[in-house]
Design a protein around this motif. Structure first.
Motif, PDB file in Angstrom:
ATOM      1  N   ASN A 227       0.818  -1.212   0.000  1.00 14.61           N
ATOM      2  CA  ASN A 227       0.000   0.000   0.000  1.00 14.61           C
ATOM      3  C   ASN A 227       0.856   1.269   0.000  1.00 14.61           C
ATOM      4  OD1 ASN A 227      -2.896   1.095   0.407  1.00 14.61           O
ATOM      5  ND2 ASN A 227      -1.692   2.176   1.934  1.00 14.61           N
ATOM      6  N   TYR A 228       1.897   1.304   0.834  1.00 11.88           N
ATOM      7  CA  TYR A 228       2.749   2.489   0.866  1.00 11.88           C
ATOM      8  C   TYR A 228       3.466   2.684  -0.473  1.00 11.88           C
ATOM      9  CZ  TYR A 228       2.118   3.204   5.900  1.00 11.88           C
ATOM     10  OH  TYR A 228       1.594   3.477   7.146  1.00 11.88           O
ATOM     11  N   ARG A 229       3.882   1.589  -1.085  1.00 10.74           N
ATOM     12  CA  ARG A 229       4.540   1.716  -2.387  1.00 10.74           C
ATOM     13  C   ARG A 229       3.546   2.159  -3.453  1.00 10.74           C
ATOM     14  NH1 ARG A 229       9.725   0.599  -4.262  1.00 10.74           N
ATOM     15  NH2 ARG A 229       9.788   1.443  -6.384  1.00 10.74           N
ATOM     16  N   LEU A 230       2.303   1.665  -3.380  1.00 12.32           N
ATOM     17  CA  LEU A 230       1.263   2.111  -4.304  1.00 12.32           C
ATOM     18  C   LEU A 230       1.079   3.615  -4.193  1.00 12.32           C
ATOM     19  CD1 LEU A 230      -1.199   1.706  -6.220  1.00 12.32           C
ATOM     20  CD2 LEU A 230      -2.567   1.208  -4.168  1.00 12.32           C
ATOM     21  N   GLY A 231       0.928   4.131  -2.972  1.00 10.67           N
ATOM     22  CA  GLY A 231       0.762   5.568  -2.790  1.00 10.67           C
ATOM     23  C   GLY A 231       1.947   6.352  -3.306  1.00 10.67           C
ATOM     24  N   HIS A 232       3.146   5.853  -3.041  1.00  9.84           N
ATOM     25  CA  HIS A 232       4.369   6.507  -3.508  1.00  9.84           C
ATOM     26  C   HIS A 232       4.402   6.560  -5.034  1.00  9.84           C
ATOM     27  CE1 HIS A 232       8.612   7.678  -3.479  1.00  9.84           C
ATOM     28  NE2 HIS A 232       8.836   6.723  -4.369  1.00  9.84           N
ATOM     29  N   ASP A 233       4.046   5.458  -5.702  1.00  9.31           N
ATOM     30  CA  ASP A 233       4.113   5.399  -7.161  1.00  9.31           C
ATOM     31  C   ASP A 233       3.004   6.205  -7.814  1.00  9.31           C
ATOM     32  OD1 ASP A 233       6.383   3.873  -7.112  1.00  9.31           O
ATOM     33  OD2 ASP A 233       5.372   1.963  -7.480  1.00  9.31           O
ATOM     34  N   VAL A 234       1.813   6.220  -7.220  1.00  5.96           N
ATOM     35  CA  VAL A 234       0.737   7.068  -7.754  1.00  5.96           C
ATOM     36  C   VAL A 234       1.188   8.527  -7.752  1.00  5.96           C
ATOM     37  CG1 VAL A 234      -1.543   8.008  -7.198  1.00  5.96           C
ATOM     38  CG2 VAL A 234      -1.190   5.532  -7.241  1.00  5.96           C
ATOM     39  N   GLY A 235       1.934   8.912  -6.719  1.00  7.12           N
ATOM     40  CA  GLY A 235       2.450  10.274  -6.647  1.00  7.12           C
ATOM     41  C   GLY A 235       3.548  10.573  -7.641  1.00  7.12           C
ATOM     42  N   LYS A 236       4.010   9.568  -8.391  1.00  3.43           N
ATOM     43  CA  LYS A 236       5.018   9.795  -9.420  1.00  3.43           C
ATOM     44  C   LYS A 236       4.430  10.443 -10.670  1.00  3.43           C
ATOM     45  CE  LYS A 236       8.831   7.923  -7.697  1.00  3.43           C
ATOM     46  NZ  LYS A 236      10.086   8.688  -7.539  1.00  3.43           N
ATOM     47  N   ALA A 237       3.128  10.346 -10.837  1.00  3.33           N
ATOM     48  CA  ALA A 237       2.487  10.993 -11.980  1.00  3.33           C
ATOM     49  C   ALA A 237       2.615  12.508 -11.833  1.00  3.33           C
ATOM     50  CB  ALA A 237       1.022  10.587 -12.060  1.00  3.33           C
ATOM     51  N   PRO A 238       2.880  13.243 -12.922  1.00  7.25           N
ATOM     52  CA  PRO A 238       3.243  14.667 -12.815  1.00  7.25           C
ATOM     53  C   PRO A 238       2.062  15.612 -12.648  1.00  7.25           C
ATOM     54  CG  PRO A 238       3.294  13.998 -15.104  1.00  7.25           C
ATOM     55  CD  PRO A 238       2.958  12.760 -14.319  1.00  7.25           C
ATOM     56  N   PHE A 239       1.141  15.287 -11.754  1.00  8.22           N
ATOM     57  CA  PHE A 239       0.004  16.150 -11.473  1.00  8.22           C
ATOM     58  C   PHE A 239      -0.191  16.226  -9.970  1.00  8.22           C
ATOM     59  CE2 PHE A 239      -1.032  14.615 -15.749  1.00  8.22           C
ATOM     60  CZ  PHE A 239      -1.361  15.805 -16.400  1.00  8.22           C
ATOM     61  N   LEU A 240      -0.584  17.379  -9.482  1.00  7.04           N
ATOM     62  CA  LEU A 240      -0.835  17.522  -8.056  1.00  7.04           C
ATOM     63  C   LEU A 240      -1.977  16.626  -7.601  1.00  7.04           C
ATOM     64  CD1 LEU A 240      -0.413  21.364  -7.480  1.00  7.04           C
ATOM     65  CD2 LEU A 240       1.068  19.535  -6.656  1.00  7.04           C
ATOM     66  N   VAL A 241      -2.970  16.414  -8.452  1.00 10.49           N
ATOM     67  CA  VAL A 241      -4.077  15.547  -8.063  1.00 10.49           C
ATOM     68  C   VAL A 241      -3.574  14.126  -7.833  1.00 10.49           C
ATOM     69  CG1 VAL A 241      -4.780  14.971 -10.438  1.00 10.49           C
ATOM     70  CG2 VAL A 241      -6.454  14.862  -8.583  1.00 10.49           C
ATOM     71  N   SER A 242      -2.569  13.698  -8.602  1.00 11.57           N
ATOM     72  CA  SER A 242      -1.972  12.379  -8.386  1.00 11.57           C
ATOM     73  C   SER A 242      -1.280  12.329  -7.035  1.00 11.57           C
ATOM     74  CB  SER A 242      -0.972  12.066  -9.498  1.00 11.57           C
ATOM     75  OG  SER A 242      -1.588  12.087 -10.765  1.00 11.57           O
ATOM     76  N   ASP A 243      -0.570  13.403  -6.698  1.00 18.19           N
ATOM     77  CA  ASP A 243       0.083  13.467  -5.393  1.00 18.19           C
ATOM     78  C   ASP A 243      -0.947  13.362  -4.275  1.00 18.19           C
ATOM     79  OD1 ASP A 243       2.498  13.814  -6.693  1.00 18.19           O
ATOM     80  OD2 ASP A 243       2.462  15.993  -6.515  1.00 18.19           O
ATOM     81  N   LEU A 244      -2.064  14.062  -4.433  1.00 19.62           N
ATOM     82  CA  LEU A 244      -3.087  14.053  -3.382  1.00 19.62           C
ATOM     83  C   LEU A 244      -3.702  12.669  -3.219  1.00 19.62           C
ATOM     84  CD1 LEU A 244      -4.779  17.506  -4.116  1.00 19.62           C
ATOM     85  CD2 LEU A 244      -3.352  16.902  -2.152  1.00 19.62           C
ATOM     86  N   VAL A 245      -3.910  11.962  -4.330  1.00 19.58           N
ATOM     87  CA  VAL A 245      -4.433  10.596  -4.238  1.00 19.58           C
ATOM     88  C   VAL A 245      -3.400   9.692  -3.571  1.00 19.58           C
ATOM     89  CG1 VAL A 245      -5.155   8.565  -5.558  1.00 19.58           C
ATOM     90  CG2 VAL A 245      -5.999  10.824  -6.198  1.00 19.58           C
ATOM     91  N   GLY A 246      -2.119   9.842  -3.954  1.00 19.49           N
ATOM     92  CA  GLY A 246      -1.068   9.051  -3.320  1.00 19.49           C
ATOM     93  C   GLY A 246      -0.969   9.306  -1.830  1.00 19.49           C
ATOM     94  N   ILE A 247      -1.106  10.572  -1.437  1.00 19.49           N
ATOM     95  CA  ILE A 247      -1.077  10.932  -0.017  1.00 19.49           C
ATOM     96  C   ILE A 247      -2.260  10.302   0.714  1.00 19.49           C
ATOM     97  CG2 ILE A 247      -1.386  12.881   1.572  1.00 19.49           C
ATOM     98  CD1 ILE A 247       0.299  14.540  -0.478  1.00 19.49           C
ATOM     99  N   ALA A 248      -3.430  10.325   0.081  1.00 20.01           N
ATOM    100  CA  ALA A 248      -4.619   9.712   0.697  1.00 20.01           C
ATOM    101  C   ALA A 248      -4.428   8.211   0.880  1.00 20.01           C
ATOM    102  CB  ALA A 248      -5.856   9.993  -0.154  1.00 20.01           C
ATOM    103  N   ILE A 249      -3.811   7.549  -0.096  1.00 19.00           N
ATOM    104  CA  ILE A 249      -3.557   6.106  -0.001  1.00 19.00           C
ATOM    105  C   ILE A 249      -2.619   5.815   1.168  1.00 19.00           C
ATOM    106  CG2 ILE A 249      -2.366   4.198  -1.165  1.00 19.00           C
ATOM    107  CD1 ILE A 249      -3.579   5.269  -3.800  1.00 19.00           C
ATOM    108  N   CYS A 250      -1.555   6.590   1.284  1.00 18.20           N
ATOM    109  CA  CYS A 250      -0.622   6.396   2.400  1.00 18.20           C
ATOM    110  C   CYS A 250      -1.295   6.707   3.735  1.00 18.20           C
ATOM    111  CB  CYS A 250       0.619   7.271   2.205  1.00 18.20           C
ATOM    112  SG  CYS A 250       1.672   6.758   0.837  1.00 18.20           S
ATOM    113  N   GLY A 251      -2.190   7.697   3.740  1.00 16.18           N
ATOM    114  CA  GLY A 251      -2.923   8.019   4.963  1.00 16.18           C
ATOM    115  C   GLY A 251      -3.801   6.864   5.423  1.00 16.18           C
TER     116      GLY A 251
END
Length: 530
Positions: A227-251
């Motif tokens: 799960n933590y790696r999923l959130g980290h990798d989702v945040g690799k996409a070059p959009f802030l919305v991707s970062d926010l989804v990745g942060i939510a997954i890690c949360g």
């Protein structure tokens, strides 16, 4: 008070799994001593379910007027020493366990038909299915185990195996080539796979909770690693919305981590948390990319200093930009906008009477001569001013992203003042300011989310430092200064250890509203099992 729930440990003193109990009962029925053994087995079931559990978690959410939501984790925990070796239990894979290759294709395979798959589970189990993976909806002891077990078994198929392969890859490149996109299509770019990745996270959390109910901590840790790696990798996409989804997954992973820590005899994860990336999802690359989006959405502004157009063409370009900027506000982006002649005339009038005089003055103040400015078409003057103002405002915001969070919080007022515009000022502040005020506030929200995840994670790590101290000394610390066995995690807002107090037999770690994460505060109340 919004909700209160109790999540007791189901891992101990239960030494016998449900499957083992069922087998005992089945054998008893076939033996000559069936009645006696059956009574013994049934008595064991009753004892397991009735035995008071010592390690437990109570989650209380409270709306605090004028502040926001305070979440309190009341934890009765087992003291836990540092594992041997120290990283025996990990939330990241070891380097030797990683494989070469790109994770993205495996993520796509795991996402195939995931929505249909989830809909089938919801149809089979009803609306309650969406509550099973959330601690705040269903306590672990109240989980309808047989149904949850069956649902989690469904997740352990191809979707989970592809997800496991994805999270074992050394890098993740979604290969969207968004840097080549120009115009409002940048904002309209669909991120369906990023949004659907939340569904993968929900499945992982359900699997983790079922394994936790079975007392299999290593499986829970394995799922949390994914799960933590999923959130980290989702945040690799070059959009802030991707970062926010990745942060939510890690949360969501953090919430499950708290539930694991609250179980009896759970391993100490202080060093496992320390190994996690900090931040787990960095917004910096996306922020740098999106700082340029205003100019990529309206590329004619980017060339304004050197471009030569007729006054009519400048008017057309600005009219189109004005219409498209309104689409950005209403989310009606991605349409091919061809302004009418009336719209173009209105744009020219608006620029001439409102935007042009202020833009002209700013260019003169920047070093251009009055004659140079007056020789240009109105649209060119407004466009050059838009380019310069957007860059000035974007840089003034971006520069503060390179300082620690404790420093940034003292400058948020300046940033807000820069972006806020009085409606009476309107276009007199320039088209560049209008564009900046539409696109750049998201940067602050994303930075706050990034730091909030660090804030919560360091708070959880502080609880683990307390558990380690208790294992060494047999008691809770009177103050965090007493903890010397490991370095104390720092509050990113203050760069100091967290607020702490000992009230009787309860250690309290505070993440207060005063730390300035709008609407959010946490509190860990930790007691030791007797």
């Amino acid at each position: 008070m919004r909700s209160q729930l109790r999540v007791p440990s189901l891992s101990s003193p239960r030494a016998t799994s449900r499957a083992e109990l069922a087998e005992k009962i089945h054998r008893a029925r076939r033996s000559s001593r069936a009645k006696a053994v059956l009574r013994l087995a049934c008595g064991l079931v009753i004892a397991i379910l009735a035995t008071p559990t010592r390690a437990e978690l109570v989650v209380v959410e409270q709306d605090v007027p004028g502040e926001g939501l305070l979440t309190t984790f009341k934890m009765t925990v087992t003291p836990a020493a540092e594992p041997v070796p120290a990283l025996k239990h990990r939330l990241m894979l070891r380097e030797i366990e990683l494989k070469q290759g790109n994770a993205a294709p495996y993520y796509y395979r795991s996402l195939l038909n995931i929505q249909n798959f989830s809909q089938k589970l919801r149809k089979k189990y009803g609306d309650a299915y969406d509550e099973w993976y959330r601690q705040n909806d269903v306590a672990l002891e109240e989980l309808p185990f047989e149904k949850a077990q069956a649902a989690s078994d469904s997740w352990r198929g191809s979707a989970m195996e592809n997800l496991r392969e994805a999270t074992r890859r050394r890098h993740c490149n979604w290969q969207w080539n968004v840097e080549e996109i120009r115009g409002p299509e940048i904002v309209a770019f669909l991120l369906e796979e990023i949004q659907v990745s939340r569904e993968l996270c929900r499945g992982l959390m359900l699997v983790a909770r079922v394994d936790l109910a079975n007392g299999d901590y290593e499986k829970v840790l394995d799922t949390l690693r994914m799960n933590y790696r999923l959130g980290h990798d989702v945040g690799k996409a070059p959009f802030l919305v991707s970062d926010l989804v990745g942060i939510a997954i890690c949360g969501m992973g953090n919430n499950q981590l708290i539930e694991l820590i609250a179980q009896k005899d759970s391993p100490n994860l202080y060093w496992a948390i320390a190994e996690l990336p900090d931040p787990m999802v960095s917004i910096q690359d996306s922020m740098r990319a999106e700082m340029s989006n205003g100019l990529r959405i309206f590329p004619f502004i980017l060339d304004a200093e050197t471009a030569e157009h007729s006054p009519e063409e400048w008017a057309r370009l600005m009219a189109k930009a004005l219409v498209e900027s309104q689409q950005l506000v209403s989310s009606g982006v991605g349409q091919n906008v061809v302004p009418s002649s009336m719209t173009a005339r209105f744009a020219v009038t608006a620029m001439s009477t409102v935007a042009y005089p202020a833009a002209k003055q700013r260019l003169i103040e920047s070093g251009m001569t009055k004659a140079q400015v007056e020789a240009m078409p109105v649209g060119k003057v407004v466009s050059i001013d838009a380019l310069r103002e957007y860059r000035r405002i974007a840089d003034s915001i971006e520069k503060w992203s390179y300082v620690p969070a404790r420093v940034l919080r003292n400058h948020n007022f300046e940033i807000n003042k820069e972006l806020n515009v009085n409606s009476a000022e309107g276009l007199s502040r320039g088209f560049g300011h209008t564009l900046a005020s539409l696109l750049l506030p998201a940067m602050q929200a994303a930075r706050s989310a990034e730091q909030r995840l660090i804030w919560q994670t360091h708070g959880i790590q502080t609880v683990e430092a307390i558990r380690m101290h208790a294992a060494e000394t047999g008691k809770l610390p009177n103050s965090l200064d007493e903890i010397t066995i490991v370095p104390l995690p720092r509050n990113p807002r203050t760069d100091k250890p967290y607020e702490y107090e000992l009230e009787g037999e309860t250690a309290i770690v505070k993440l207060p509203f005063e730390d300035d994460f709008p609407g959010v505060a946490y509190r860990f109340e930790v007691t030791l099992e007797e």
